[in-house]
Design a protein around this motif. Structure first.
Motif: not given
Lengths: 293, 448
Positions: A237-238, A242, A245, A252-253, A256-260, B97, B99, B102, B215, B217, B413-414, B417, B421, B425
């Motif tokens: 999953s990346g 990250t 990636y 994709y991120r 679809f995940r961030v909506g940008e 998510d 998709q 949307k 796995k 997150k 959303a940013k 994410a 991540d 890590s």
């Protein structure tokens, strides 16, 4: 032929369907991607035109740097492995004195027809740090080299690249085998008469004469590596974080995940340019002169 | 002159004809509009009197396991009794998510009813793909049935209602295997130091201290939040709102503590590649002493481990902090539930169906799934007795002093994410706290 080439209407009629399809299915979406990359856009509302701001942001994004680096590592590993080992297998199987070549020819191609999900699940088990085959293999050989293959930021991308290399090696093997077989037998006979060994004949005659095939394989392997996505999507999953990636995963991120969607389109635009550049360089450097025989 | 008279007479006759014709036209128009009004009235009357016209509604909802299938089936069966003319066409929600939803919205193919969380609500209200339900909150007395403590699941930040919720504020719990602790003579940790002793003790005994399905997150965000909330009860919510920095002591020390514990062997090998099934198996089979998951895990853990399973309060920085932060829970809820497509044929009917489904969904979870964490009051008696762990939680709910949010409930959303991540890590032990602060800081939104 000359008469046909002089008939511009016929040329137009025959090329128009392909041209239309290409425009609708390829050219228009690519242009849209470039256009949308200059918007701040969530994919649903009307976006705001922001010129090259997304590109500026990309250049300062550490995930973008990781994605570029991973793409290059991935492309390098699969190109070297698939074409290198694919060549060795192809030359071995093309030799009529090689026993069991029919069964091997089929065996090498089996992973290509398997679903990528199946292959990734298989390798997930192999790479499992607790009970996976890979670590057990080192145990059996008496080597203390237990690794967290997919949970280490450094080794994960290499481990995933080998899965892709293993799966699609058969595809390159098939192309190279066809290329090796198309080299006229009289050249090999001449080499044998001149006292060349099998290896010398392959290095000096077969490989140079297969330059076009190698060019094709390289374009496929390099662009396939640069835009890799499915393997990391299924296997890590990346992650972790990250660390696996690629540009496609970043796209994709972002979308679809961030909506940008604008930012995602910018990543996609860079990917298109990167692949075009790679193709141009390969075309410029490999098989510059067409060999006809 | 005679000719002029004849012409004048003809003109007058013509004028009369025209006038009368116009009059007749006006009458016709009036009559027609009267007839139309009458017809509409009849149709309305018929509709009110006998709303038996069959209606088919498309619904996009979770339907993947017993926890989602059974309540949905119950709600649909109840709907059949309440509105026999309404038929639901279910499309199972993809774990993607949002998709697919949307894409449906972008192509004008949105289902009549769909499940929406914070992300979907925020995105869809900007693009006009979600119906504002303010005027429908009285349907079935929905608003009155809400608990005061769950109003945050009904009303969005802008003060409007966009979805009918069924789930209440859910929590993350640290489950543990009592038998393993006793057998290995290890104290259930109440402080960070005791947690470290437990980690070392279990490693020495060949037991995995904590099973985490990293796995995915979001559990890694929850683990980070667990440590943050021992010092800052608002946890990651403050980061999400840009009110604090990841370099602030509570946030930095939480990252440092995770790195320290991971290096000491808190997690199993390859944790970032462990899915739910694998992590849960370690716990159920007695190979892991602790397991971090939501309160929805209670039913399965009880089924697999019986009395051996329990949940503990999160260990505090020290004994004093343990007591003060005991009821600072992590997790929580946000606006979400069944939302309505603004382009549905009959918004009122669709809203009515959505409200009814939410109420019945909560009813089933409360009465038959042993889950008191629902958004609305249930007036019928409980059928399935709560497991001991749920009773403990149920008793504690009133004492809870603060909650935070699950990763999926974060509004930016940013940031979501980035924190997902970065916390994943952290679980590798090979990611520095400085790098974590740097990566998260870039994504923290400006103060809202």
């Amino acid at each position: 032929m000359r008469k046909y080439l002089g008939n511009k209407t016929a040329i137009a009629i025959f090329t128009l369907p392909a041209l239309l399809l290409y425009t609708i299915m390829v050219f228009y979406p690519i242009m849209q991607t470039f256009f949308r990359s200059m918007f701040e856009w969530d994919g649903l509302s009307a976006g705001t035109f922001i010129w090259f701001d997304n590109y500026k942001e990309l250049l300062n994004d550490s995930v973008f740097h990781t994605a570029i680096y991973n793409g290059l590592i991935f492309a390098a590993i699969i190109t070297v492995t698939q074409i290198g080992i694919g060549s060795i297998l192809a030359f071995a199987v093309s030799d009529v004195s090689f026993k069991g070549r029919k069964i091997l020819r089929i065996s090498f191609f089996i992973p290509v027809v398997l679903s990528i999900t199946v292959v990734c699940q298989l390798w997930l088990s192999i790479y499992n740090s607790e009970y996976g085959l890979m670590n057990k293999l080192f145990d059996m050989l008496g080597i203390q080299y237990h690794q967290d293959w997919l949970s280490s930021g450094k080794s994960a991308i290499v481990a995933i690249a080998f899965v892709n290399a293993w799966q699609y090696m058969g595809y390159h093997f098939a192309l190279l085998l066809a290329g090796a077989k198309s080299v006229p037998e009289q050249y090999m006979e001449a080499a044998r008469i001149d006292g060349a060994t099998k290896l010398q004949a392959i290095v000096k005659i077969t490989i140079p004469m297969m330059a076009e095939t190698y060019k094709f394989c390289m374009v496929f392997a390099v662009t396939g590596g640069l835009n890799a996505f499915a393997n990391m999507y299924i296997m890590t999953s990346g992650g972790p974080g990250t660390s696996t990636y690629t540009l496609t995963y970043l796209m994709y991120r972002s979308a679809f995940r961030v909506g940008e969607f604008g930012y995602g389109s910018a990543a996609a635009a860079v990917l298109v340019i990167e692949c075009l550049l790679a193709t141009l360089i390969i075309n410029r450097l490999v098989a510059r002169e067409r060999i006809s025989y | 002159m005679r000719k002029i008279k004849k012409a004048a007479a003809a003109l007058a006759s013509l004028s009369l004809i025209v006038v009368s014709a116009c009059g007749s036209n006006n009458n016709t128009v009036n009559e027609t509009s009267n007839t139309t009004a009458a017809t509409n009235a009849v149709v309305k009357e018929e509709a009110t009197a006998a709303p038996q016209e069959n209606v088919k509604l498309r619904i996009y909802a979770q339907y993947s396991d017993d926890d989602t299938k059974l309540p949905y089936d119950y709600a649909v069966a109840e709907l059949k009794k309440e509105m026999p003319n309404v038929e639901l066409e279910l499309e199972v929600q993809a774990q993607d998510d949002g998709q697919k939803l949307k894409t449906y919205a972008a192509t004008g193919n949105l289902p009549d009813i769909y499940q929406a969380g914070v992300d979907i609500i925020n995105t869809f209200k900007k693009s006009g793909n979600i119906l504002e339900l303010d005027k429908y909150t009285d349907l079935y007395g929905f608003k009155d049935k809400m608990f005061s403590s769950t109003m945050n699941t009904l009303t969005s930040d802008d003060g409007h209602v966009y979805a009918f919720p069924y789930a209440g504020n859910e929590f993350m719990l640290l489950y543990y295997n009592k038998e393993l602790f006793e057998k290995n003579n290890i104290k259930v940790p109440t402080t960070y130091d005791e947690l470290m002793i437990a980690v070392k003790g279990f490693n020495a005994a060949g037991v995995t201290p904590l099973a985490l399905f990293a796995k995915e997150k979001w559990p890694t965000v929850a683990l980070y939040d667990m440590f943050v909330t021992r010092q800052e009860p608002a946890g990651i919510v403050k980061l999400d709102k840009g009110q604090v920095s990841p370099s602030d002591p509570a946030y930095k020390q939480a990252a440092e503590k995770i790195v320290e514990l991971v290096k000491a062997g808190l997690l199993p090998k390859g944790a970032t590649n462990l899915n739910y099934d694998q992590a849960a198996s370690l716990f159920y089979e007695g190979k892991a002493a602790m397991f971090l998951n939501g309160q929805w895990e209670i039913a399965t853990s009880t089924e697999k481990l019986g009395d051996k399973a329990g949940w503990m309060y999160f260990p505090g920085v020290d004994a004093a902090s343990y007591e003060t932060s005991k009821y600072s829970f992590i997790g929580g809820g946000g606006p979400g539930g069944y939302a309505v497509n603004p382009n549905t044929k009959d918004p009122e009917l669709t809203a009515k169906v959505a409200a009814f489904l939410s109420l019945k969904y909560a009813e089933y979870k409360y009465t038959q799934r042993g889950n008191p964490i629902v958004a609305t009051k249930v007036e019928i008696p409980v059928v399935t007795e709560y497991p001991a762990m749920m009773k403990q939680l149920s008793d504690d709910i009133e004492k809870i002093t603060s909650t935070t949010a699950f990763a999926w409930g974060l509004s930016d959303a940013k940031f979501k994410a980035a924190i997902e991540d970065a916390t994943q890590s952290l679980m590798t032990g090979g990611y520095s706290v400085e790098q974590f602060i740097k990566d998260v800081t870039k994504a923290v939104p400006q103060a809202k």
